[in-house]
Scaffold this active site. Structure first.
Site, PDB file in Angstrom:
ATOM      1  N   GLU A  56       0.827  -1.216   0.000  1.00  0.00           N
ATOM      2  CA  GLU A  56       0.000   0.000   0.000  1.00  0.00           C
ATOM      3  C   GLU A  56       0.860   1.265   0.000  1.00  0.00           C
ATOM      4  OE1 GLU A  56      -0.152  -2.666   2.045  1.00  0.00           O
ATOM      5  OE2 GLU A  56      -2.035  -2.643   3.150  1.00  0.00           O
ATOM      6  N   CYS A  84      -2.704  -2.476   7.471  1.00  0.00           N
ATOM      7  CA  CYS A  84      -2.257  -2.277   8.849  1.00  0.00           C
ATOM      8  C   CYS A  84      -2.438  -0.799   9.216  1.00  0.00           C
ATOM      9  CB  CYS A  84      -0.784  -2.687   8.969  1.00  0.00           C
ATOM     10  SG  CYS A  84       0.363  -1.534   8.193  1.00  0.00           S
ATOM     11  N   CYS A  87      -0.380   1.700   7.078  1.00  0.00           N
ATOM     12  CA  CYS A  87      -0.893   1.851   5.714  1.00  0.00           C
ATOM     13  C   CYS A  87      -2.227   2.588   5.691  1.00  0.00           C
ATOM     14  CB  CYS A  87      -1.016   0.490   5.050  1.00  0.00           C
ATOM     15  SG  CYS A  87       0.603  -0.274   4.752  1.00  0.00           S
TER      16      CYS A  87
END
Length: 149
Positions: A56, A84, A87
């Site tokens: 990402e 996560c 990101c």
């Protein structure tokens, strides 16, 4: 011609499989603007020895470079795994219009779970989960099963 979410998620899956072939956790992402893929990346943490080289983050960097701006509100991002916290914050900071993700991170889910996986909005980014969820999840499960052997 308009492409479906499955079409773009399939491109993200290809990036995930490329990352796996290079020894990284198989997560892939693509950035889409005007119905075209403008950036693609797979996880490069292992290959680059960079803990921030998540798919990402890399695809956001490439999309920002493409537009010459830290804001890419005209972009949608497709990623094979629920992002996560690092990101997600990058997605919000870059003002991505829509985030589509495949598999949920069942150990560390950050986004509200529901039988209806989509159409939530955080920080102005619409979030739609569960796109090709089984396929994306199987790739990750198989990767970690092989690692445990």
């Amino acid at each position: 011609m308009r492409f479906s979410a499955g079409y773009f998620m399939e491109a993200a899956v290809e990036e995930a499989l490329r990352a796996e072939s290079e020894g990284s956790v198989p997560v892939g992402a693509v950035a889409v603007a005007d119905n075209k893929i403008i950036a693609a990346a797979g996880n490069e943490v292992i290959r680059t020895s960079d803990p921030t080289a998540h798919a990402e983050i890399l695809v956001i960097r490439r999309a920002c470079a493409f537009f010459g701006s830290p804001v890419v509100e005209q972009c949608d991002i497709y990623v094979t795994l629920e992002p996560c916290p690092m990101c997600l914050e990058a997605i919000f900071l870059s003002r991505v219009r829509r985030l589509y993700f495949g598999a949920r991170d069942t150990k560390r889910t950050r986004l509200e779970k529901s039988d209806d996986p989509g159409n939530r909005s955080f920080a102005g980014t619409e979030i739609i989960g569960g796109i090709m969820e089984t396929r994306c999840g199987d790739i990750l499960r198989n990767f970690f099963a092989k690692r445990r052997e």
